[in-house]
Scaffold this motif. Structure first.
Motif, PDB file in Angstrom:
ATOM      1  N   GLU A 156       0.615  -1.295  -0.008  1.00  0.00           N
ATOM      2  CA  GLU A 156      -0.155   0.007  -0.072  1.00  0.00           C
ATOM      3  C   GLU A 156       0.914   1.272   0.059  1.00  0.00           C
ATOM      4  O   GLU A 156       1.753   1.442   0.688  1.00  0.00           O
ATOM      5  CB  GLU A 156      -0.850  -0.040   1.177  1.00  0.00           C
ATOM      6  N   SER A 204       0.269   5.055   0.434  1.00  0.00           N
ATOM      7  CA  SER A 204      -0.561   6.121   0.924  1.00  0.00           C
ATOM      8  C   SER A 204      -0.045   7.309   1.706  1.00  0.00           C
ATOM      9  O   SER A 204       1.234   7.277   1.990  1.00  0.00           O
ATOM     10  CB  SER A 204      -1.575   5.179   2.052  1.00  0.00           C
ATOM     11  N   CYS A 238      -7.375   7.778   1.334  1.00  0.00           N
ATOM     12  CA  CYS A 238      -6.567   6.913   2.122  1.00  0.00           C
ATOM     13  C   CYS A 238      -7.399   6.601   3.260  1.00  0.00           C
ATOM     14  O   CYS A 238      -7.369   5.246   3.844  1.00  0.00           O
ATOM     15  CB  CYS A 238      -5.143   7.284   2.375  1.00  0.00           C
ATOM     16  N   THR A 272      -2.759   8.506  -4.629  1.00  0.00           N
ATOM     17  CA  THR A 272      -2.920   7.667  -3.475  1.00  0.00           C
ATOM     18  C   THR A 272      -4.523   7.653  -3.021  1.00  0.00           C
ATOM     19  O   THR A 272      -5.262   8.384  -3.348  1.00  0.00           O
ATOM     20  CB  THR A 272      -2.422   8.347  -1.886  1.00  0.00           C
ATOM     21  N   PRO A 273      -4.772   6.194  -2.414  1.00  0.00           N
ATOM     22  CA  PRO A 273      -3.920   5.384  -2.293  1.00  0.00           C
ATOM     23  C   PRO A 273      -3.792   4.319  -3.328  1.00  0.00           C
ATOM     24  O   PRO A 273      -4.673   4.431  -4.356  1.00  0.00           O
ATOM     25  CB  PRO A 273      -4.684   4.566  -1.151  1.00  0.00           C
TER      26      PRO A 273
END
Length: 228
Positions: free
Chosen positions: A71, A73, A80, A200-201
């Motif tokens: 991930e 973020s 996120c 993001t994410p």
């Protein structure tokens, strides 16, 4: 506000029972593009290397889980925060807690506040362990609107970090630790270079990139394909 921090502190206790150079971003904080599930990126040497879980990565789940979800973020990104509130619990229940997948957190700060908050999260994790890191990250995402829009966001983050066991003097030293800030920024740069991450994410599962807070069904399709 004090009542909010006290409540958050209790969450942290239960959950834990466990700046150097600034990088100029090219997009507005909080933006997110939704990609079609199954989008792939060429597996360059940089990508293959970035898929390897590093010793200093924070990993949620069993290390031996066959599928790795990376991930990228930003702690000031509302998309996120929505993922951590709404989708991650479903991923944990279905895949992470069952040992089918693990989640690796990689920083992608979109602004200075996100950079400094991520630095603080690293210090919490380095001093109190992986469980404390994820408990702190969970609180930061769930309480994002309160601390990120505060008159002094780092004062608010420092109060939350204190509940996680990071004393005020250690918190200030952490914010001034250039090596930790550079580590945070290096993860963003790796994501850009290896996987062309730009929002993001974003999530990397094998060689596939999912952008945005995708529904659980899209994660399920990609993870199940990786498990075959």
């Amino acid at each position: 506000m004090k009542k909010t921090y006290l409540a958050v502190g209790l969450i942290l206790v239960a959950g834990i029972a466990a700046f150097g150079a600034w990088y100029v971003t090219t997009q507005r904080p909080g933006t997110s593009s939704i990609a079609t599930p199954g989008q792939t990126t060429p597996l360059s040497d940089a990508a293959r290397q970035a898929l390897v879980v590093a010793p200093d990565d924070f990993v949620l789940g069993k290390p031996e889980a066959p599928v790795t979800i990376i991930e990228y973020s930003s702690l000031t990104c509302p998309h996120c925060a929505a993922f951590h509130r709404e989708t991650l619990p479903l991923l944990k229940e279905k895949f992470i807690d069952t040992g089918k997948a693990k989640l690796v957190m990689r920083d992608y700060p979109l602004d200075e506040v996100a950079l400094r908050a991520a630095t603080a999260a690293h210090c919490v994790g380095d001093s109190a362990g992986t469980a404390a890191y994820f408990a702190f990250m969970d609180v930061l995402f769930r309480q994002q609107k309160e601390w990120a829009t505060a008159q002094n966001p780092m004062t608010a983050v420092g109060q939350l970090a204190a509940f996680a066991g990071l004393k005020p003097e250690a918190f200030q030293a952490c914010l001034n630790n250039e090596s930790i800030a550079n580590k945070v920024l290096s993860r963003r740069l790796t994501g850009e270079k290896a996987f062309a991450i730009s929002s993001t994410p974003s999530f990397v599962i094998g060689g596939q990139v999912l952008s945005g807070n995708q529904p659980i069904e899209n994660f399920t399709a990609v993870i199940n394909a990786q498990n075959k």
